[in-house]
Design an enzyme around this catalytic site. Sequence first.
Site, PDB file in Angstrom:
ATOM      1  N   CYS A   1      49.604  26.182  91.146  1.00 44.41           N
ATOM      2  CA  CYS A   1      49.009  27.183  91.594  1.00 44.41           C
ATOM      3  C   CYS A   1      47.542  27.088  91.562  1.00 44.41           C
ATOM      4  O   CYS A   1      46.887  25.785  90.964  1.00 44.41           O
ATOM      5  CB  CYS A   1      49.210  28.689  90.720  1.00 44.41           C
ATOM      6  SG  CYS A   1      50.950  28.996  90.819  1.00 44.41           S
TER       7      CYS A   1
ATOM      8  N   HIS B   1      45.957  33.087  91.131  1.00 47.91           N
ATOM      9  CA  HIS B   1      46.323  34.146  90.218  1.00 47.91           C
ATOM     10  C   HIS B   1      44.961  33.857  88.957  1.00 47.91           C
ATOM     11  O   HIS B   1      44.145  32.966  88.847  1.00 47.91           O
ATOM     12  CB  HIS B   1      47.600  33.879  89.470  1.00 47.91           C
ATOM     13  CG  HIS B   1      47.708  32.595  88.802  1.00 47.91           C
ATOM     14  ND1 HIS B   1      47.371  32.131  87.731  1.00 47.91           N
ATOM     15  CD2 HIS B   1      48.871  31.743  89.134  1.00 47.91           C
ATOM     16  CE1 HIS B   1      47.700  30.931  87.270  1.00 47.91           C
ATOM     17  NE2 HIS B   1      48.478  30.635  88.356  1.00 47.91           N
TER      18      HIS B   1
END
Length: 167
Positions: free
Chosen positions: A142, A126
């Site tokens: 992440c 992301h």
Amino acid sequence: MRAVNLILALALMMVLASCGAKAPPKILTYDGPPITSIQVQKANRKMYLLSGNQVVKSFDIALGFAPVGHKEYEGDGKTPEGTYWIDRRNPNSAFHLSLGVSYPNADDRIHALANGKLPGGDIFIHGDSPWTKRQVDWTAGCIAVTDEEIEEIYAMVREGTVIQILP
């Protein structure tokens, strides 16, 4: 005079209101070679988009706040290691745009549950990271890039693309 002051005050309010507004994600198009796999090298904080065995593009990345080792359970702050695939696309991400990683797999679930823990999930590539260039790991597990970079990656990578995350 009073009307001028009112107009100036309204203009100032509009300018100030727009200062905190975030631009919506750009959904770009891509017409280059197909991206057949992604390789993440955690130790080097690099991500490579590959077409066959050719690197098409590379990116500096930020990882989970505890970057060494494979993700074992929910909340450990680690980024998983192993072979997964891109399993979803999120154009409405809280982190600009995002691509879902298929973690946890069956082995990840078995390992976590055997230790009395949940494996966690919601691992994504992301945006929303001004820290990637400074090598600060800040995510909950992440892989983060800048907003501009995730716009490019989002256009290039399709669901089903294999992602190999190396130590």
